[in-house]
Design an enzyme around this catalytic site. Structure first.
Site, PDB file in Angstrom:
ATOM      1  N   ARG A 172       0.848  -1.193   0.000  1.00  0.00           N
ATOM      2  CA  ARG A 172       0.000   0.000   0.000  1.00  0.00           C
ATOM      3  C   ARG A 172       0.876   1.232   0.000  1.00  0.00           C
ATOM      4  O   ARG A 172       1.701   1.394   0.889  1.00  0.00           O
ATOM      5  CB  ARG A 172      -0.807  -0.002   1.317  1.00  0.00           C
ATOM      6  CG  ARG A 172      -2.242  -0.092   1.121  1.00  0.00           C
ATOM      7  CD  ARG A 172      -3.055  -0.108   2.358  1.00  0.00           C
ATOM      8  NE  ARG A 172      -2.562   0.433   3.613  1.00  0.00           N
ATOM      9  CZ  ARG A 172      -3.357   0.837   4.583  1.00  0.00           C
ATOM     10  NH1 ARG A 172      -4.666   0.789   4.426  1.00  0.00           N
ATOM     11  NH2 ARG A 172      -2.881   1.273   5.721  1.00  0.00           N
ATOM     12  N   THR A 183      -1.057   7.514  -0.733  1.00  0.00           N
ATOM     13  CA  THR A 183      -2.344   7.407  -1.441  1.00  0.00           C
ATOM     14  C   THR A 183      -3.201   6.259  -0.917  1.00  0.00           C
ATOM     15  O   THR A 183      -4.399   6.193  -1.207  1.00  0.00           O
ATOM     16  CB  THR A 183      -2.110   7.150  -2.937  1.00  0.00           C
ATOM     17  OG1 THR A 183      -1.485   5.857  -3.080  1.00  0.00           O
ATOM     18  CG2 THR A 183      -1.220   8.216  -3.547  1.00  0.00           C
ATOM     19  N   ASP A 219       0.512  -2.697  12.158  1.00  0.00           N
ATOM     20  CA  ASP A 219       0.979  -3.106  10.824  1.00  0.00           C
ATOM     21  C   ASP A 219       1.343  -4.588  10.872  1.00  0.00           C
ATOM     22  O   ASP A 219       2.344  -4.976  11.481  1.00  0.00           O
ATOM     23  CB  ASP A 219       2.198  -2.260  10.427  1.00  0.00           C
ATOM     24  CG  ASP A 219       2.619  -2.521   8.992  1.00  0.00           C
ATOM     25  OD1 ASP A 219       2.825  -3.706   8.628  1.00  0.00           O
ATOM     26  OD2 ASP A 219       2.737  -1.557   8.223  1.00  0.00           O
ATOM     27  N   ASP A 277       4.904  -5.655   9.564  1.00  0.00           N
ATOM     28  CA  ASP A 277       5.985  -5.263  10.476  1.00  0.00           C
ATOM     29  C   ASP A 277       5.979  -6.135  11.730  1.00  0.00           C
ATOM     30  O   ASP A 277       7.032  -6.532  12.230  1.00  0.00           O
ATOM     31  CB  ASP A 277       5.838  -3.791  10.873  1.00  0.00           C
ATOM     32  CG  ASP A 277       6.308  -2.850   9.769  1.00  0.00           C
ATOM     33  OD1 ASP A 277       7.021  -3.304   8.853  1.00  0.00           O
ATOM     34  OD2 ASP A 277       5.948  -1.662   9.821  1.00  0.00           O
TER      35      ASP A 277
HETATM   36  C1  PRP Z   1      -1.056  -4.479   4.550  1.00  0.00           C
HETATM   37  C2  PRP Z   1      -1.870  -5.737   4.696  1.00  0.00           C
HETATM   38  C3  PRP Z   1      -2.700  -5.731   3.446  1.00  0.00           C
HETATM   39  C4  PRP Z   1      -2.957  -4.261   3.238  1.00  0.00           C
HETATM   40  C5  PRP Z   1      -4.351  -3.961   3.674  1.00  0.00           C
HETATM   41  O1  PRP Z   1      -0.008  -4.669   3.686  1.00  0.00           O
HETATM   42  O2  PRP Z   1      -1.077  -6.889   4.842  1.00  0.00           O
HETATM   43  O3  PRP Z   1      -2.049  -6.286   2.320  1.00  0.00           O
HETATM   44  O4  PRP Z   1      -2.022  -3.562   4.052  1.00  0.00           O
HETATM   45  O5  PRP Z   1      -4.681  -2.647   3.413  1.00  0.00           O
HETATM   46  P1  PRP Z   1      -5.779  -2.215   2.356  1.00  0.00           P
HETATM   47  O6  PRP Z   1      -6.963  -3.097   2.594  1.00  0.00           O
HETATM   48  O7  PRP Z   1      -6.034  -0.786   2.695  1.00  0.00           O
HETATM   49  O8  PRP Z   1      -5.206  -2.376   0.985  1.00  0.00           O
HETATM   50  P2  PRP Z   1       1.129  -3.558   3.446  1.00  0.00           P
HETATM   51  O9  PRP Z   1       0.766  -2.683   2.306  1.00  0.00           O
HETATM   52  O10 PRP Z   1       1.428  -2.872   4.734  1.00  0.00           O
HETATM   53  O11 PRP Z   1       2.358  -4.430   2.956  1.00  0.00           O
HETATM   54  P3  PRP Z   1       3.194  -5.547   3.743  1.00  0.00           P
HETATM   55  O12 PRP Z   1       2.303  -6.739   3.892  1.00  0.00           O
HETATM   56  O13 PRP Z   1       4.320  -5.787   2.817  1.00  0.00           O
HETATM   57  O14 PRP Z   1       3.621  -4.985   5.061  1.00  0.00           O
HETATM   58  N1  URA Z   2      -2.452  -2.831   6.997  1.00  0.00           N
HETATM   59  C1  URA Z   2      -2.046  -3.251   8.213  1.00  0.00           C
HETATM   60  O1  URA Z   2      -1.061  -3.998   8.316  1.00  0.00           O
HETATM   61  N2  URA Z   2      -2.731  -2.843   9.289  1.00  0.00           N
HETATM   62  C2  URA Z   2      -3.794  -2.031   9.209  1.00  0.00           C
HETATM   63  O2  URA Z   2      -4.394  -1.706  10.249  1.00  0.00           O
HETATM   64  C3  URA Z   2      -4.208  -1.597   7.941  1.00  0.00           C
HETATM   65  C4  URA Z   2      -3.526  -2.024   6.845  1.00  0.00           C
END
Ligand code: PRP
Ligand code: URA
Length: 211
Positions: free
Chosen positions: A104, A108, A202, A205
């Protein structure tokens, strides 16, 4: 029947409360995500088709049931979806695993696809798309669009997460009304930064100990 399922089994709820706590460290977080995913796999796989098979027990020949038809592929949305794969594989060890890399954009909140690798026969498989968090719904919709573009059958896709925001559920249901959504919790809302409240922070993380 509704396409939206909250898995309120006491073991799932207890374990989810453990990982929501901010002082839950990486090791326990990872282990418990694994355990919850295994418990969820039991329910998500409930309607896998069975077929008759002739077997010989030590005493008689008989007709029994075995899994039939479409085979399963698990598709984690990278990174955080990776944390859910092993738990599901513990119950469905023959499943193949495809990967969709999606992050994400922090400003944005739009999903950005950076990697896709899928089993060649995804059009013939039951697909469990997994990601701990369904927040705005952007990543889930983009990942599912990407699978369909590559031949996946919408009727064969299920989306499985740990925590969902109402906003994300609505977006995913509007984009893909036939896809069943399974979550361990339907939380309250998103905050101004797109994080789920109360949520768990997150997920990527916390799983990988980054940040
Ligand atoms: C997080 C999570 C989802 C997304 C959800 O991933 O694991 O994939 O956010 O958010 P959304 O419904 O608003 O799209 P992130 O983008 O943080 O990537 P990561 O898994 O690599 O940490
Ligand atoms: N992605 C995450 O990992 N946590 C949230 O709360 C939203 C998006």
């Amino acid at each position: 029947m509704s396409n939206f399922h909250v898995m309120d089994h006491p073991l799932i709820q207890h374990k989810l409360t453990m990982i929501r706590q901010k002082d839950c460290g990486t090791k326990v977080f990872r282990e418990v995500v694994n355990e919850i995913s295994m418990l969820m796999a039991y329910e998500v796989s409930r309607d896998l088709p069975l077929e008759d098979v002739e077997v010989e027990t030590p005493l008689v020949k008989t007709t029994l049931k075995t899994l039939a038809g479409k085979k399963v592929a698990i598709v984690p949305i990278l990174r955080a979806g990776l944390g859910m794969v092993d738990g599901i594989l513990q119950l469905i060890p023959a499943a193949k695993v495809g990967h969709v890399g999606m992050y994400r954009d922090h400003d944005t909140l739009q999903p950005v696809e950076y990697f896709v690798k899928l089993p060649s026969d995804i059009s013939e498989r039951q697909l469990f798309v997994v990601d701990p968090m369904l927040a705005t719904g952007g990543s889930a919709v983009a990942a599912i669009d990407s699978l369909i573009k590559r031949g996946a059958q919408p009727s064969s896709i299920k989306f499985c997460c740990l925590v969902a925001a109402p906003e994300g559920v609505k977006v995913l249901q509007e984009a893909h009304p036939d896809i069943h959504i399974y979550t361990a919790s339907l939380d309250e809302c998103l905050n101004q930064d797109g994080y789920i409240l109360p949520g768990l922070g997150d997920a990527g993380d916390r799983l990988f100990g980054t940040k």
